[in-house]
Design a protein around this motif. Structure first.
Motif: not given
Length: 150
Positions: A8-23
């Motif tokens: 769950x933490x791994x998915x959430x961490x990658x989700x956070x990176x996806x939210x900030x993609x391109x930044x």
């Protein structure tokens, strides 16, 4: 079947990176704070995700993490299978150590459930989760800007 907290933490961490993609690079502390993941635990998970090819990292003052592939190309299923090794509704499907193997009436049911869960995870990309979040976020009222008098 439940996902481990690590998964769950791994998915959430990658989700956070996806939210900030391109930044640009995102610091570990920012990911941990945004997703309420213990910093020390996240450090190990991110190293594992780096070894799995999900993220790239840079050390140092200006360091951080970034997705290795676009968020549209990473499914939740990819992450779950990497962390958990497999998706299965009951243990006997995973390890095949059942005294009823070969004559179990439930095996087809368990296998059907596994395929259904895999499909849900495989069909959901990180970018979909970002989009879902944006669609469900509460509407924020912007301050009214009045035109200047001429």
């Amino acid at each position: 079947m439940g996902l481990s907290l690590k998964c769950q933490y791994a998915v959430r961490a990658l989700f956070e990176l996806a939210r900030r993609e391109g930044g640009g690079l995102v610091r570990l502390r920012e990911i941990a704070d945004a997703q309420h993941i213990p910093h020390r635990y996240l450090e190990n998970i991110m190293n594992e995700l780096r070894q799995g090819g999900f993220v790239s990292s840079k050390r140092g003052k200006d360091g951080g993490f970034v997705l290795n592939r676009p968020a549209t190309d990473i499914s939740v299923g990819d992450v779950v299978r990497f962390i958990e090794a497999s998706v299965h509704p009951v243990e006997c499907v995973a390890d095949h150590l059942c005294p009823l193997t070969g004559k179990c009436v439930f095996l087809s049911l368990w296998d059907e459930a596994r395929r259904a869960v895999e499909k849900v995870y495989d069909d959901k990309k990180l970018a979909d989760l970002v989009h879902d979040e944006a669609a469900t976020a509460p509407c924020r009222l912007l301050p009214m800007v009045l035109p200047k008098k001429l």
